[in-house]
Design an enzyme around this catalytic site. Structure first.
Site, PDB file in Angstrom:
ATOM      1  N   ASP B 308       3.650  -6.101   4.133  1.00 62.73           N
ATOM      2  CA  ASP B 308       4.103  -4.927   3.529  1.00 62.73           C
ATOM      3  C   ASP B 308       2.137  -5.749   2.181  1.00 62.73           C
ATOM      4  O   ASP B 308       2.226  -5.372   1.570  1.00 62.73           O
ATOM      5  CB  ASP B 308       5.068  -5.103   2.450  1.00 62.73           C
ATOM      6  CG  ASP B 308       5.081  -4.201   1.542  1.00 62.73           C
ATOM      7  OD1 ASP B 308       3.821  -3.167   1.984  1.00 62.73           O
ATOM      8  OD2 ASP B 308       5.465  -3.505   0.517  1.00 62.73           O
ATOM      9  N   HIS B 312      -5.335  -3.384  -3.284  1.00 66.14           N
ATOM     10  CA  HIS B 312      -5.306  -1.777  -5.003  1.00 66.14           C
ATOM     11  C   HIS B 312      -6.032  -2.926  -5.672  1.00 66.14           C
ATOM     12  O   HIS B 312      -6.614  -3.764  -5.024  1.00 66.14           O
ATOM     13  CB  HIS B 312      -4.139  -1.825  -5.924  1.00 66.14           C
ATOM     14  CG  HIS B 312      -2.641  -1.962  -5.003  1.00 66.14           C
ATOM     15  ND1 HIS B 312      -2.713   0.045  -5.249  1.00 66.14           N
ATOM     16  CD2 HIS B 312      -1.781  -1.575  -5.011  1.00 66.14           C
ATOM     17  CE1 HIS B 312      -1.509   0.137  -4.479  1.00 66.14           C
ATOM     18  NE2 HIS B 312      -0.511  -0.763  -4.347  1.00 66.14           N
TER      19      HIS B 312
END
Lengths: 314, 433
Positions: B308, B312
Site C-alpha cells: 500500500d 505524500h
C-alpha cells in the site's frame, strides 16, 4: 527535580515535583488578588499572544487577565474569523507570530496535537489552552490548585473524585484525572455508555449509576460539560434524559449536600442538564473558585515556563 | 548492458523450499540460461561474486499508489518505479485513485502509455469499480478490461452501497477480473484518524474502531459467496477480520487477501508525539493483532504481502497536525529489508514464505506469467546481502516522498542488484570477481 520547561502541552510532561512547583507558585498570586493593586512587574516587556481557533470566553479572558497582572503585553488573534479560512495553515500563522517576537503563544484548537506541532516550530513557549479531546493542562492545574485550597495540602491520597459525563470528548477529563491521580487521589467515572470509552486508563473504574457512585462516598463530584457542539452524532436520546439519568438533579443534590461533597465543573455550565440551578449557590460548589484560581494558576504557568526567546537577551 | 551475467555461489531462494541452495546462475539475453553448482564464465561475461548473498525472483507488489496522473508532487510513475527497484520490486500494480480517477478505458490506455515510457519495472494498473470512486454508478469495467486492467477497486474507499457492490461483482466475474475491496464502514470510521483504543484515548485523537473494517469484510465475503466473484481483500489489519477470511476460505469462497508489512511490524503504541509517518488507513492496530497477523501469514491465510505504498509530500505530512495530515506511508523501498530484519533474520519465517507471498502468489492471483530463479525463466532477479545494512535516509530513497516510519532508521540487509530481463536496473554490488 523541577526544571522549568519551554512548553506546557500536556500534564504527562510534568512530574510530581514540577506540578507542585507550579501550584506552589500560584499561592502568592492568590494572595495578591486580595490587594487593591493586583499587578506585579514580573513579565514586563514580554509578549503573550493568544490563538484561539475555537470560541472560548473564560479561558481566553483568564489568560488575558493573567498576562496583564504579570505586566506582559497581551494580544489575541481572532484566528477563528481571519486568515485560517483563507487557507493559511497553523504553522504559517505561527511563523507570522515568530516575526512578531511573541514570547508566549497560548493556543486552543479543535484538533489534538496542534500545540505539540506548533511547539516544535517556535522558540516561544507554547501553552496548550485545549486541543481537541487531548489535553487542557491549565484546567487540570487550576482544578488541583482549587482542591489544594480545600484539602489544605497537595497530597490527595485517600481522596475520591467522581467525574461525571462525557469522558470520550473531554480533554478536561483526561488532564484533570491525570493530575489528580498523580497527586494521590482515586478517580472513577460515571456517564452514558456511549461516552465512557473502554480505552480510558484501567484504574478509572466506571459506575453504572448515581446510586452506585454515591455509595463509593466520593469527596468531589466533578461534572463535565455536555459538549453538544462536539457531537456530530447522537450519544444519548435527549438533554432531558441526560439530566434525569446523569444530571445532578435536586434529589441527588440533597444527598450530596448532606454528605458535604465538593462540586466542580469546568464551565460553562448547561443549567438543567449537568446540574440543577440550585447547585451553583451551594457553599461547597467550587465553580467560581475554579475561575478565580484559573488566573493565579495561569500566572504561575507563565512565570514558571522558560521561552527560548529569553536567551536572546544574552 | 552485458549480454551475459554470471552470479557465482548465490544462495538461491524459491517458494518451494525453506532451504537456500548455493548455485551459480547464468543470465543470457534476459533469460536464465543455467543454474548449476559450478558454471564457467566465457569471454565477455560479467561475473558477480554472490557468495553469502540471497538471490530471489523479483518481488511483485499488488498495491501501489504512483499518484500519476494528477498528484505528481507526491510521486510519478517514473519515481514510483525507481522506488520499486530500490526495494527489489520488479512488478507493481497501480491503484486507480488518481486525479482524475482511472475509471474508463481511455484513462487506462493513457496511464499504460505513460508507464510504457517511464516505468522501468513491469507495470500494471487497476481500474475503479465505480465512476470517479464515488460509489454511485458502475465504472466502464468491460472497457477497462479491454484496455488492460488486472483488477478493479475503489481503493481508499469502500463501495458503500451493497447492491452496487453485488452488481459490480456479478459483472466483473464474467471478465475474470478480481474485485479488490478496501474494507471500511464509513459510519463507523467517522472522523477517526487512528485505531480506536487506549492509545487514541490518550492522544485524544478520534478513533477508527476495528469493527469498521470487520463489518465490511463480513459483508463483502457474503456478497462474494453469493455471486461467486473473485474478491480480493486489501490491507487486512485485525485478527478478527482475518479469522472471517480464514473461515470463508475454508468454506470455499473465492477470496484472496493481502497484509502490509507495517501492519505486521508496528502497532498503535508506536504513534508517539503525533508522528504522521505512522498514520495510514486502515490504521496500525494492537500488538496482539501484530502477532495474530504474523501467525496468519505463516499459516497461509494471507495470499500476498503488499505495501500500500502511499506517498505524500513532506508538507502534507509534516506541516499539518495528525488529524489533518493524509493517510498513508511509503513501502516499496523498505518492505524487503524490513521483513528480513524483523522476521527472516529472527527465524520467524523463511525466504520461501517471502518468495511465495511477495513474488509468486501476487503474479498468480492476477494470472500473470511467473518468474523464478530457474533455468528458462525470464530473468527478474534480486540479489540481497543479509550482511550489509541499509539506512533509509532521504538521499537513499528514490520515492518523491519521505513518509515512512523507517525514515533515517537502519535495517539489516541491502538490495544489491536488480535485474529485469536484459536490463540491470540497480547495481550496488561491489563484488565484481
Amino acid at each position: 527535580m523541577s526544571e522549568p520547561h519551554k512548553d506546557l502541552l500536556q500534564i504527562e510532561d510534568l512530574n510530581k515535583d514540577e506540578i507542585e512547583s507550579i501550584l506552589a507558585a500560584a499561592q502568592p498570586f492568590k494572595e495578591l488578588f486580595k490587594r487593591s493593586v493586583k499587578k506585579v512587574p514580573t513579565l514586563q516587556g514580554k509578549t503573550v499572544l493568544s490563538l484561539f481557533y475555537e470560541p472560548s470566553t473564560r479561558t481566553s479572558s483568564s489568560f488575558e487577565v493573567a498576562a496583564n497582572r504579570l505586566s506582559a503585553d497581551f494580544t489575541s488573534l481572532a484566528v477563528a474569523s481571519s486568515s485560517v479560512v483563507k487557507g493559511e495553515t497553523v504553522l504559517d500563522t505561527v511563523d507570522t507570530l515568530g516575526a512578531m517576537r511573541a514570547d508566549y503563544i497560548v493556543i486552543r484548537h479543535k484538533k489534538a496535537g496542534i500545540p505539540n506541532l506548533v511547539a516544535e516550530h517556535t522558540d516561544a513557549s507554547v501553552i496548550n489552552a485545549g486541543d481537541g479531546f487531548h489535553a487542557h493542562p491549565t484546567q487540570a492545574l487550576l482544578d488541583a490548585s482549587t482542591l489544594y485550597d480545600v484539602f489544605g495540602k497537595l497530597d490527595f491520597s485517600g481522596k475520591k473524585i467522581l467525574i461525571v459525563g462525557d469522558i470520550l470528548h473531554s480533554r478536561v477529563a483526561r488532564s484533570t484525572s491525570r493530575i489528580m491521580t498523580m497527586l494521590g487521589a482515586e478517580v472513577r467515572v460515571l456517564g452514558p455508555g456511549t461516552l465512557v470509552p473502554p480505552g480510558r486508563p484501567d484504574k478509572m473504574k466506571k459506575f453504572k449509576n448515581y446510586e452506585e457512585a454515591m455509595d463509593w462516598k466520593p469527596d468531589v463530584v466533578y461534572l463535565l460539560r455536555v459538549q453538544f457542539e462536539r457531537q456530530g452524532e447522537q450519544f444519548f436520546p435527549s438533554s432531558g434524559e441526560y439530566h434525569s439519568v446523569y444530571g445532578l438533579n435536586e434529589e441527588r443534590f440533597n444527598k450530596i449536600k448532606d454528605e458535604g461533597v465538593w462540586v466542580m465543573h469546568p464551565g460553562p455550565v448547561n443549567r438543567g442538564v449537568e446540574l440543577a440551578d440550585s447547585v451553583t449557590t451551594y457553599d461547597r460548589c467550587l465553580i467560581n473558585r475554579q475561575v478565580e484560581n484559573g488566573i493565579a494558576t495561569r500566572m504561575a504557568v507563565l512565570y514558571w515556563l522558560k521561552p527560548q526567546t529569553f536567551q536572546q537577551d544574552g | 548492458m552485458d549480454d551475459l551475467i554470471l552470479l557465482k555461489q548465490a544462495s538461491v531462494a524459491s517458494e518451494d523450499s525453506t532451504d537456500l541452495f548455493e548455485n551459480d546462475v547464468l543470465v543470457e539475453n534476459g533469460v536464465i540460461k543455467a543454474v548449476s553448482s559450478s558454471l564457467n564464465a566465457s569471454d565477455g561475461t560479467r561475473v558477480i561474486d554472490a557468495k553469502g548473498k540471497v538471490l530471489l525472483p523479483g518481488l511483485f507488489d499488488v498495491h501501489v499508489h504512483v499518484r500519476e496522473p494528477g498528484q505528481t508532487s507526491k510521486e510519478t510513475i517514473r519515481t514510483g518505479s525507481e522506488a520499486a527497484i530500490n526495494g527489489g520490486v520488479t512488478g507493481i500494480v497501480a491503484m486507480p485513485n488518481t486525479v482524475p480517477a482511472i475509471d474508463n478505458g481511455g484513462m487506462v490506455r493513457s496511464v499504460l502509455e505513460i508507464a510504457g515510457r517511464d516505468s522501468r519495472v513491469e507495470f500494471f494498473t487497476t481500474g475503479c469499480i465505480t465512476k470517479d470512486r464515488k460509489g454511485k454508478e458502475m465504472a466502464a469495467i468491460g472497457g477497462m478490461k479491454e484496455a488492460g486492467v488486472v483488477m478493479i477497486t475503489d481503493d481508499g474507499s469502500p463501495v458503500e452501497n451493497p447492491q452496487l457492490l453485488r452488481r459490480a461483482m456479478e459483472y466483473a466475474r464474467e471478465f475474470d477480473l478480481p474485485l479488490a475491496s478496501h474494507c471500511e464502514t464509513m459510519h463507523l470510521s467517522g472522523a477517526g484518524a487512528m485505531n480506536e483504543g487506549k492509545r487514541s484515548y490518550k492522544l485524544g485523537v478520534p478513533g477508527i474502531p476495528s469493527i469498521s473494517e470487520e463489518v465490511c469484510i463480513a459483508r463483502d465475503i457474503q456478497i462474494a459467496a453469493y455471486t461467486g466473484a473473485h474478491l480480493h481483500l486489501q490491507h487486512v489489519t485485525t485478527a478478527r477480520g482475518m479469522e472471517l477470511i480464514r473461515r470463508a476460505k475454508n468454506d470455499g469462497v473465492k477470496i484472496t487477501c493481502e497484509v502490509a508489512p507495517h501492519h505486521l511490524i508496528f502497532n498503535e503504541n508506536d504513534i508517539v508525539n503525533y508522528d504522521t509517518y505512522f498514520k495510514m488507513n486502515p490504521p496500525l492496530r494492537t500488538e496482539e493483532d501484530n502477532e495474530k497477523l504474523l501467525e496468519g501469514l505463516i499459516e497461509g491465510v494471507f495470499d500476498v504481502i503488499a505495501t500500500d505504498h502511499a506517498p505524500h509530500t513532506e508538507f502534507e505530512k509534516k506541516q499539518q497536525d495528525f488529524e489533518t495530515a493524509p493517510f498513508g506511508i511509503t513501502g516499496l523501498e523498505t518492505a524487503l529489508p524490513s521483513l528480513y530484519h524483523h522476521y527472516i533474520k529472527e527465524g520467524k519465517f523463511g525466504w520461501d514464505l517471502l518468495v511465495k507471498r511477495y513474488a509468486a502468489e501476487p503474479r498468480r492471483i492476477l494470472n500473470l506469467d511467473q518468474v523464478s530463479v530457474k533455468e528458462g525463466s525470464r530473468a527478474e532477479l534480486v540479489l540481497f546481502d543479509p550482511q550489509a545494512t541499509t539506512t533509509f535516509s532521504q538521499e537513499f530513497m528514490k520515492s518523491k516522498s519521505p513518509n515512512t516510519p523507517f525514515l533515517d532508521k537502519e535495517l539489516q540487509g541491502s538490495v544489491d542488484l536488480v535485474v529485469n530481463g536484459e536490463e540491470v536496473l540497480l547495481d550496488r554490488s561491489d563484488g565484481a570477481a
